[in-house]
Motif scaffolding. Structure first.
Motif, short mmCIF file in Angstrom:
data_model
loop_
_atom_site.label_atom_id
_atom_site.label_comp_id
_atom_site.label_asym_id
_atom_site.label_seq_id
_atom_site.Cartn_x
_atom_site.Cartn_y
_atom_site.Cartn_z
N ALA A 47 0.97 -1.15 -0.11
CA ALA A 47 0.02 0.06 0.08
C ALA A 47 0.96 1.26 0.01
N LEU A 48 0.34 2.33 -0.49
CA LEU A 48 0.98 3.48 -0.54
C LEU A 48 0.21 4.64 -0.12
N ILE A 49 1.11 5.37 0.62
CA ILE A 49 0.22 6.86 1.27
C ILE A 49 1.41 7.94 0.60
N LEU A 50 0.58 8.62 -0.25
CA LEU A 50 1.25 9.76 -1.00
C LEU A 50 1.14 10.82 0.10
N GLU A 71 -4.19 26.36 3.13
CA GLU A 71 -4.64 25.52 4.17
C GLU A 71 -5.50 24.46 3.90
N GLY A 72 -6.05 24.22 2.50
CA GLY A 72 -6.91 23.35 2.29
C GLY A 72 -6.27 22.03 2.23
N PHE A 73 -6.90 20.84 2.17
CA PHE A 73 -6.25 19.78 1.67
C PHE A 73 -7.46 18.57 1.07
N CYS A 74 -6.89 17.74 0.39
CA CYS A 74 -7.35 16.50 -0.06
C CYS A 74 -7.11 15.28 0.19
N LEU A 75 -7.98 14.68 0.81
CA LEU A 75 -7.79 13.07 0.93
C LEU A 75 -8.38 12.32 -0.29
N PRO A 82 -3.48 -2.93 -5.24
CA PRO A 82 -3.23 -2.43 -3.80
C PRO A 82 -3.58 -0.88 -3.56
N PRO A 83 -3.90 -0.62 -2.46
CA PRO A 83 -4.63 0.69 -2.17
C PRO A 83 -3.52 1.78 -2.43
N VAL A 84 -3.82 2.88 -2.80
CA VAL A 84 -3.17 4.11 -2.90
C VAL A 84 -3.99 5.23 -2.59
N LEU A 85 -3.53 5.83 -1.18
CA LEU A 85 -4.08 7.10 -0.58
C LEU A 85 -3.36 8.26 -0.74
N ALA A 86 -3.62 9.36 -1.36
CA ALA A 86 -2.96 10.57 -1.51
C ALA A 86 -3.51 11.71 -0.34
N ILE A 87 -2.89 12.38 0.39
CA ILE A 87 -2.79 13.31 1.52
C ILE A 87 -2.02 14.46 1.09
N LEU A 124 -7.86 -0.13 9.89
CA LEU A 124 -7.15 0.98 8.93
C LEU A 124 -7.61 0.70 7.29
N CYS A 125 -8.29 1.89 7.15
CA CYS A 125 -8.84 1.76 5.84
C CYS A 125 -8.11 2.76 4.88
N LEU A 126 -7.65 2.67 3.71
CA LEU A 126 -6.90 3.45 2.73
C LEU A 126 -7.81 3.71 1.57
#
Length: 589
Positions: A47-50, A71-75, A82-87, A124-126
């Motif tokens: 899994a990746l968390i960018l 200051e905005g953010f995106c999830l 496999p899962p890839v989540l960008a924050i 834990l869920c991505l």
């Protein structure tokens, strides 16, 4: 499944810190040992968390990604198997806030006094993420009281940095430090006289003896005092240590992406200089009788308010007094050039000014505020103030003096121009809102007016309608909110419903934000937690907050009784505050 936390190779320090924080909390909450890496690893069963904008990585260069405010953010989930989540955020600070938003959803409770980890976190869920968040207010500052024993005066640098880190986890974006002239935060000379070092606690001493509550926590110490200043051998070294402490605080704010704000009492020189102004003055000394009713208090290191015997320092028509103000302001700007904002503050206890009519005539001749605004007429409008008539009029005259001084500084000395060209924000704090038509004429266009409506949170909530017309007119206003103050809240401090009133009335009108002042950090925890959340979810109600927050804080079974208790305390707190204001002490309730 192995998890990689990917941070860009040329990432800024705040985003790298965000990656480190995510790794830490994954281990603490989910017992996952994620691996940090500077680039996307080869495809595989991991899994990746960018961290940050995913388009910086060649593999994800063409993914859809929103344009974000600073200051905005995106999830956003970019892949599932496999899962890839960008924050990612519009800045390093925005990315950091996005990371903390995700961590909170695991059941972690961030507080100004610490944190609570969940006993049974959700899995834990991505996957399934696609959301953008932005704050309702550009400024969300906290201000620990800087010179009282129950505040931050005796904090070490570690205490300050820990507090700043906790504030960042709650997604507050600014830390405010008050540079009082009674304390060792500046070092300069004026007319050959060295600025006194001053001291914390206004010079009062607190021996650790048999009567000292909690003495067992201070083994081997004979006095409750700052560990920073305990090492000082003399006044000069105490000033050096004080200046270095504030500089270290500013540096730590930058390392966490938070803004550093310095508040400075513009018209309140050190007491030694107040007395010497009688000698330095070039105009006749003010008549002491003209300060009848002025509030005046002495402490070991400072005189608050105006001592009629030494009132020359208030005569801004005197060039010598204006020179002193300029020298003090210059010392602030040159000592702390790295600060992100300076707020020039009106002292709490202003005094009457005999030349107020003359000063208003001079300002009106320049800015033409009449007939829409007349100072003498406004002096009689004390009913809309939290103060009695005498104190209201002293404040109005004192603030007129403040505006006169600010106008002369802006037009003659141009001390603030260098700061504004660096992108530093300039604001004024605490001026009477009744003077707003004149204040706005004098302030630079992009400056912020920090309004003080009343002490505490209940008072501003009751008076919040006073600034609504200014907000609707597009004025740049922030609000001083005392979520824990000596002038209110006599029980454990609860003001969630009042804070709800403030936010619901202002968030949609473009208010710039707030400075939340507090004395004892733990006493302000619940208020601060609500303020932190509602600043990002302005429609949040006290009911919804209590239902989601209290079970995490005290447990499902205790939450209903705890909520009832909090609401009773807030109601009683309002009643006692009203009783004290009307002179009945605690008999009222």
């Amino acid at each position: 499944m192995k998890i990689f936390i990917v941070h860009f190779a040329s990432i800024d320090s705040v985003e790298f810190y965000a990656a480190e924080e995510l790794k830490k909390y994954l281990s603490l909450v989910h017992h996952v040992d994620a691996e940090l890496c500077a680039d996307v690893p080869p495809e595989g069963d991991h899994a990746l968390i960018l961290i940050g904008d995913p388009r910086r990585y060649s593999r994800f260069a063409n993914v859809e990604w929103p344009d974000l405010a600073e200051e905005g953010f995106c999830l956003r989930t970019l892949a599932t198997e496999p899962p890839v989540l960008a924050i990612g955020g519009g800045s390093g600070r925005g990315t950091l806030f996005g990371v903390y938003e995700w961590i909170e959803r695991w059941g972690v409770v961030f507080l100004l006094s610490g944190e609570q980890l969940p006993e049974n976190p959700p899995p834990l869920c991505l996957t399934g993420f696609d959301e953008v968040r932005e704050p309702a207010y550009p400024l969300r500052a906290t201000r620990p009281m800087a010179n009282v024993a129950e505040g931050s005066a005796a904090w070490s640098l570690r205490d300050f940095t820990d507090y700043i880190d906790r504030a960042a986890r709650m997604k507050f974006n600014a830390f405010l430090f008050v540079v009082l002239e009674s304390s060792p935060w500046l070092d300069y000379e004026f007319r050959g006289v060295e600025r006194p070092a001053g001291d914390i606690f206004y010079g009062y001493r607190f021996p650790i003896d048999d009567n000292f509550v909690g003495k067992e926590l201070f083994a081997g110490q004979s006095e409750f005092y700052s560990p920073v200043f305990a090492a000082a051998r003399d006044d000069r070294e105490r000033k050096r240590l004080g200046v270095e402490l504030v500089r270290d605080i500013i540096r730590h704010c930058k390392a966490r992406g938070l803004l550093s704000l310095l508040t400075f009492v513009l018209l309140e020189p050190p007491t030694l200089f107040k007395h010497l102004c009688n000698e330095w003055a070039t105009l006749p000394l003010p008549d002491p009788k003209s300060f009848h009713g002025a509030i005046f208090t002495k402490t070991p290191t400072e005189e608050f308010g105006t001592n009629p015997e030494f009132a020359a320092w208030m005569n801004l028509l005197d060039p010598a007094i204006r020179e002193l103000i300029s020298r003090r302001l210059e010392a602030l700007l040159t000592t702390y050039p790295e600060a992100d904002a300076y707020q020039l503050w009106a002292s709490e206890h202003r005094a009457g000014v005999g030349d107020s009519d003359k000063i208003f005539e001079e300002l009106d001749a320049k800015y033409h505020v009449r007939p829409d605004f007349d100072f003498r007429t406004k002096l009689e409008c004390f009913e809309e103030s939290p103060f009695d008539k005498t104190r209201f009029q002293h404040h109005m005259r004192g603030d007129l003096l403040f505006l006169y001084a600010l106008d002369r500084i802006l037009t003659e000395n141009r001390l603030l121009q260098g700061a504004t060209t660096r992108g530093v924000s300039i604001g004024v704090a605490g001026l009477m809102p009744q003077l707003s038509p004149l204040t706005r004429k004098i302030l630079p266009k992009e400056s912020v007016l920090v309004q003080f409506l009343d002490y505490g949170a209940h008072g501003p909530a009751d008076r919040i309608s006073q600034i609504v017309p200014q907000l609707k007119a597009g004025e740049r206003i922030s609000l001083e909110i005392g979520i824990h103050d000596d002038n209110n809240m006599y029980f454990p401090q609860v003001s969630v419903e009042s804070l709800e009133t403030i936010v619901h009335a202002t968030a949609s009108l473009g208010m710039q934000g707030y400075v939340a002042a507090l004395w004892q950090t733990r006493q302000a925890d619940i208020n601060a937690a609500f303020l932190a959340r509602v600043s990002w979810q302005p429609a949040l109600t006290a009911n919804d907050f209590y239902k989601s927050f209290l079970p995490l804080l005290v447990g499902e079974s205790a939450a209903p009784d705890f909520e009832r208790g909090l609401r009773q305390v807030e109601k009683a707190d309002r009643e006692v505050r009203g009783g004290l204001l009307y002179g009945y002490l605690f008999i009222y309730t």
